[in-house]
Design an enzyme around this catalytic site. Structure first.
Site, PDB file in Angstrom:
ATOM      1  N   ASP A 229      -3.051   4.585  -2.522  1.00 37.91           N
ATOM      2  CA  ASP A 229      -4.145   5.137  -1.741  1.00 37.91           C
ATOM      3  C   ASP A 229      -4.578   6.503  -2.293  1.00 37.91           C
ATOM      4  O   ASP A 229      -3.737   7.386  -2.493  1.00 37.91           O
ATOM      5  CB  ASP A 229      -3.655   5.294  -0.294  1.00 37.91           C
ATOM      6  CG  ASP A 229      -4.758   5.571   0.683  1.00 37.91           C
ATOM      7  OD1 ASP A 229      -5.616   4.697   0.857  1.00 37.91           O
ATOM      8  OD2 ASP A 229      -4.769   6.669   1.277  1.00 37.91           O
TER       9      ASP A 229
ATOM     10  N   ASP B 182       0.858  -1.172   0.000  1.00 39.13           N
ATOM     11  CA  ASP B 182       0.000   0.000   0.000  1.00 39.13           C
ATOM     12  C   ASP B 182       0.896   1.224   0.000  1.00 39.13           C
ATOM     13  O   ASP B 182       1.837   1.301   0.784  1.00 39.13           O
ATOM     14  CB  ASP B 182      -0.890  -0.003   1.257  1.00 39.13           C
ATOM     15  CG  ASP B 182      -2.295   0.461   0.968  1.00 39.13           C
ATOM     16  OD1 ASP B 182      -2.440   1.561   0.404  1.00 39.13           O
ATOM     17  OD2 ASP B 182      -3.240  -0.260   1.315  1.00 39.13           O
TER      18      ASP B 182
ATOM     19  N   GLU C 160      -6.265   3.740  -6.231  1.00 44.29           N
ATOM     20  CA  GLU C 160      -7.583   3.910  -5.612  1.00 44.29           C
ATOM     21  C   GLU C 160      -8.104   5.277  -6.017  1.00 44.29           C
ATOM     22  O   GLU C 160      -7.451   6.290  -5.793  1.00 44.29           O
ATOM     23  CB  GLU C 160      -7.468   3.820  -4.090  1.00 44.29           C
ATOM     24  CG  GLU C 160      -8.835   3.772  -3.431  1.00 44.29           C
ATOM     25  CD  GLU C 160      -8.868   4.317  -2.021  1.00 44.29           C
ATOM     26  OE1 GLU C 160      -9.812   3.992  -1.293  1.00 44.29           O
ATOM     27  OE2 GLU C 160      -7.962   5.084  -1.635  1.00 44.29           O
TER      28      GLU C 160
ATOM     29  N   HIS D 198     -11.308  -3.061   3.112  1.00 48.09           N
ATOM     30  CA  HIS D 198     -11.332  -2.636   4.512  1.00 48.09           C
ATOM     31  C   HIS D 198     -12.134  -1.353   4.717  1.00 48.09           C
ATOM     32  O   HIS D 198     -12.286  -0.924   5.857  1.00 48.09           O
ATOM     33  CB  HIS D 198      -9.896  -2.447   5.007  1.00 48.09           C
ATOM     34  CG  HIS D 198      -9.207  -1.341   4.264  1.00 48.09           C
ATOM     35  ND1 HIS D 198      -8.899  -1.433   2.917  1.00 48.09           N
ATOM     36  CD2 HIS D 198      -8.806  -0.105   4.649  1.00 48.09           C
ATOM     37  CE1 HIS D 198      -8.339  -0.305   2.520  1.00 48.09           C
ATOM     38  NE2 HIS D 198      -8.265   0.520   3.545  1.00 48.09           N
ATOM     39  N   ASP D 199     -12.612  -0.725   3.636  1.00 49.25           N
ATOM     40  CA  ASP D 199     -13.417   0.498   3.757  1.00 49.25           C
ATOM     41  C   ASP D 199     -14.901   0.248   3.502  1.00 49.25           C
ATOM     42  O   ASP D 199     -15.716   1.158   3.694  1.00 49.25           O
ATOM     43  CB  ASP D 199     -12.963   1.544   2.727  1.00 49.25           C
ATOM     44  CG  ASP D 199     -11.561   2.069   2.990  1.00 49.25           C
ATOM     45  OD1 ASP D 199     -11.125   2.054   4.159  1.00 49.25           O
ATOM     46  OD2 ASP D 199     -10.910   2.485   2.014  1.00 49.25           O
TER      47      ASP D 199
HETATM   48  O1  ISL Z   1     -14.428   4.681   3.311  1.00 44.82           O
HETATM   49  C1  ISL Z   1     -14.516   5.371   2.341  1.00 44.82           C
HETATM   50  C2  ISL Z   1     -15.388   4.989   1.215  1.00 44.82           C
HETATM   51  O2  ISL Z   1     -16.712   5.205   1.523  1.00 44.82           O
HETATM   52  C3  ISL Z   1     -13.739   6.629   2.187  1.00 44.82           C
HETATM   53  O3  ISL Z   1     -14.055   7.544   3.144  1.00 44.82           O
HETATM   54  C4  ISL Z   1     -12.279   6.266   2.228  1.00 44.82           C
HETATM   55  O4  ISL Z   1     -11.645   6.896   3.240  1.00 44.82           O
HETATM   56  C5  ISL Z   1     -11.664   6.615   0.908  1.00 44.82           C
HETATM   57  O5  ISL Z   1     -12.132   5.634   0.053  1.00 44.82           O
HETATM   58  C6  ISL Z   1     -10.145   6.570   0.919  1.00 44.82           C
HETATM   59  O6  ISL Z   1      -9.658   5.374   1.429  1.00 44.82           O
HETATM   60  C7  ISL Z   1      -8.292   5.225   1.627  1.00 44.82           C
HETATM   61  O7  ISL Z   1      -7.672   6.355   2.208  1.00 44.82           O
HETATM   62  C8  ISL Z   1      -8.061   6.674   3.541  1.00 44.82           C
HETATM   63  C9  ISL Z   1      -8.077   5.474   4.467  1.00 44.82           C
HETATM   64  O8  ISL Z   1      -8.763   5.790   5.639  1.00 44.82           O
HETATM   65  C10 ISL Z   1      -8.725   4.275   3.830  1.00 44.82           C
HETATM   66  O9  ISL Z   1      -8.665   3.164   4.667  1.00 44.82           O
HETATM   67  C11 ISL Z   1      -8.032   4.048   2.522  1.00 44.82           C
HETATM   68  O10 ISL Z   1      -8.444   2.869   1.874  1.00 44.82           O
HETATM   69  C12 ISL Z   1      -7.088   7.694   4.028  1.00 44.82           C
HETATM   70  O11 ISL Z   1      -5.774   7.218   3.845  1.00 44.82           O
END
Ligand code: ISL
Length: 581
Positions: free
Chosen positions: A214, A106, A280, A352-353
């Site tokens: 990310d 990541d 992402e 995980h989100d």
């Molecule tokens: O959860 C989400 C989708 O509904 C978003 O708020 C999410 O935070 C976004 O997709 C970005 O995600 C990534 O960056 C974030 C981190 O909290 C997430 O876990 C990660 O996957 C900030 O680094």
């Protein structure tokens, strides 16, 4: 019907690959502190290898204060002691490679932790040489620093409240699109970009095979950082506006990605290059994804779209809308068509989100196993690279915690605080968290039916998902009809049937709210996928006409290979047929 640009034979390896995501906090705990770690992953690598997947995507294990479970990094060059150390990491890489798999790290470079030495130096003084590594601004004109509305602009953080934090010492604010402990790096600064490139090169030299980047489409911000459309007021009295249009797919994003390619891996043309990248990209359209993933542009191999996981959400992710199956099918089909000639799709239901797929799109009560297998079948029969999130292969449902005390996720806790402070009934806030909160899918991996499901000998950092006595890896391996064995079968099918990895896609019956049907075609091989998204029998003779003699190559009903009627799907049944010419 379109023809595909690449065929199965000449395509890059990752177009036939399946990726498995490990969320290290919750995979396996080897030392009893209640948090998963690298040794735990090493001990369970065979679980992943036996699934047949090609790549492991590891969520962040770098040094971090863990404000956002490692997505707030204070040292890109080291492993957090909670997870292990660099020597154990090297062992993990060796263990993954020894099993013929690859490792995708990541890469979190839109922001760092506020405890990263870069930010500590940047914050030390407005005159500090690293001040311009982050986005610092004075208060809005005419406002005293700290007064409601004094933030440099009205953007709302993705994690609730204003996206600016005041630094008392200097009277200036820094930008944080996520938590206040995640200050945004200023990518306009070439020194920042150079430092990120150098860090990436060091991880590649260490043996990693790629990066999941990310929120990489947020790194280029519109100069001037203009106010967004106001939609709310924060609990502290600041007007909150939508900054997304000014940070998403910003003016220099393509330039930054191309530059990264040139700086980090000069020659990407070698066909056997182990490297794989996925960006992402919340808020990207299929047209933008085509630019990002056009091989001629040297940006990314594939992107994560959010369109299909936003269909049941309103203005914010916590506003629930009814999901229409027709919309879901059509959105995924549009991405199939849009990236058919140029570019490549990634395919996912969860990570995980996101909440658990079977709870969100299936029936996690009466038809948990069947609907989990159906969802897997449908997704894995699309064209693209599928991602399996740990526990999805067990058909794990949402944790669905009913008490706020059981939640750990900063996004959920911030939302709960802000929403209840602004008058939303606590019961409604909790209902939203039970449906969409990120902790739903972050609970410990259930390995067996023992205490704490074999995840830890201590107290897990987050409670287990109820039902682990039945839903666990040991039980799944022992049951030939488990969700797990179905995933293993789907991974193998992708590896062995080129029409699965590369066949052209065509959606049938696009407006049907229950039947999900599509074809794939490569050369003279044709596949038909039919799935019944309901708990009642479904007549599908209209789409199976002409397929009566076809071979059944996948089914989610136990041992029914030979006996499918060809005309009626049972509740949550999904069948794949193959025929030649
Ligand atoms: O959860 C989400 C989708 O509904 C978003 O708020 C999410 O935070 C976004 O997709 C970005 O995600 C990534 O960056 C974030 C981190 O909290 C997430 O876990 C990660 O996957 C900030 O680094």
């Amino acid at each position: 019907m379109t023809t595909s640009a690449t065929t199965a034979d000449e395509s890059p390896w990752w177009q036939k690959a399946v990726v498995y995501q490990v969320y290290p906090r919750s995979f396996a705990d080897s030392d009893g502190d209640g948090v998963g770690d690298l040794r735990g992953i090493i001990d369970h690598l065979d679980h992943i290898a036996r699934l047949g997947v090609d790549v492991i995507w590891l969520s962040p294990v770098y040094r971090s204060p863990m404000d956002d479970n490692g997505y707030d990094i204070s040292d890109y060059e080291d492993i957090d002691p909670l997870f292990g150390d660099l020597a154990t990491f090297d062992e993990l890489v060796a263990g993954i490679h020894a099993r013929g798999m690859r490792l995708m790290m990541d890469l979190v470079v839109n922001h760092t932790s506020d405890e990263h030495p870069w930010f500590v130096a940047s914050r030390s003084s407005p005159l500090a040489p690293q001040r311009d590594w982050y986005v610092w601004r004075p208060p809005r004109e005419g406002f005293e620093a700290g007064a409601p509305g004094a933030e440099p602009n009205n953007w709302e953080s993705f994690f609730s409240g204003p996206a600016w934090e005041l630094d008392e010492a200097s009277g200036e604010y820094y930008l944080h699109l996520f938590s206040r402990k995640q200050p945004d790096l200023d990518w306009e600064n070439p020194a920042v970009r150079g430092a990120v490139h150098a860090m990436m090169r060091r991880w590649l030299e260490r043996g990693v095979d790629g990066f999941r980047m990310d929120v990489i489409n947020l790194i280029s911000k519109v100069p001037g950082l203009p106010d967004g459309v106001v939609h709310a007021t924060s609990a502290s009295g600041s007007p909150l506006g939508d900054g997304a249009p000014f940070v998403t797919n910003g003016p220099r994003i393509h330039e930054f990605l191309r530059e990264m390619n040139e700086a980090v891996w000069a020659d990407r043309s070698a066909p056997d290059l182990p490297l794989v990248t996925v960006g992402e990209m919340p808020g990207s359209t299929v047209e933008e994804a085509r630019l990002y993933t056009d091989p001629a542009r040297h940006e990314l191999d594939m992107v994560f779209t959010f369109e299909h996981v936003g269909l049941d959400q309103g203005r914010t992710k916590f506003d629930r809308l009814p999901l229409r199956v027709s919309r879901l099918k059509q959105v995924l089909a549009r991405w199939q068509d849009g990236l058919a000639e140029v570019g490549w799709n990634s395919l996912y239901w969860g990570n995980h989100d996101q909440p658990r797929a079977v709870s969100r799109f299936g029936d996690d009560a009466a038809y948990r196993v069947l609907s989990a297998k159906l969802l897997a079948t449908v997704l894995h029969l699309h064209r693209g690279t599928p991602y399996v999130y740990q526990g999805e292969e067990l058909g794990m449902p949402n944790a669905g915690f009913a008490r706020i005390e059981d939640y750990r996720d900063i996004e959920s806790l911030n939302h709960h605080r802000e929403a209840t402070a602004s008058g939303v009934a606590p019961g409604d806030v909790l209902a939203a968290l039970q449906w969409i909160g990120r902790d739903n899918a972050r609970t410990p991996m259930p390995w067996d039916d023992g205490p704490q499901a074999g995840f830890t000998t201590g107290t897990p950092w987050l409670r287990l998902t109820p039902g682990h006595e039945q839903v666990n890896a040991a039980a799944a391996w022992a049951d030939p009809d488990s969700v797990l064995h179905h995933y293993r079968h789907l991974v193998a099918l992708r590896h062995h049937e080129p029409a699965v990895s590369h066949g052209d896609f065509a959606l049938l019956a696009p407006d049907d709210e229950i039947l999900w049907a599509f074809t794939r075609q490569l050369g003279s091989t044709r596949l038909l996928v039919v799935a019944n998204l309901s708990g009642a029998d479904l007549d599908v003779s209209a789409v199976t006409d002409g397929w009566r003699a076809a071979e059944v190559i996948s089914t989610n009903y136990a041992a029914s290979k030979g006996d499918w009627s060809g005309t009626t799907l049972r509740p949550w049944e999904a069948v794949v047929l193959r025929r030649t010419a």
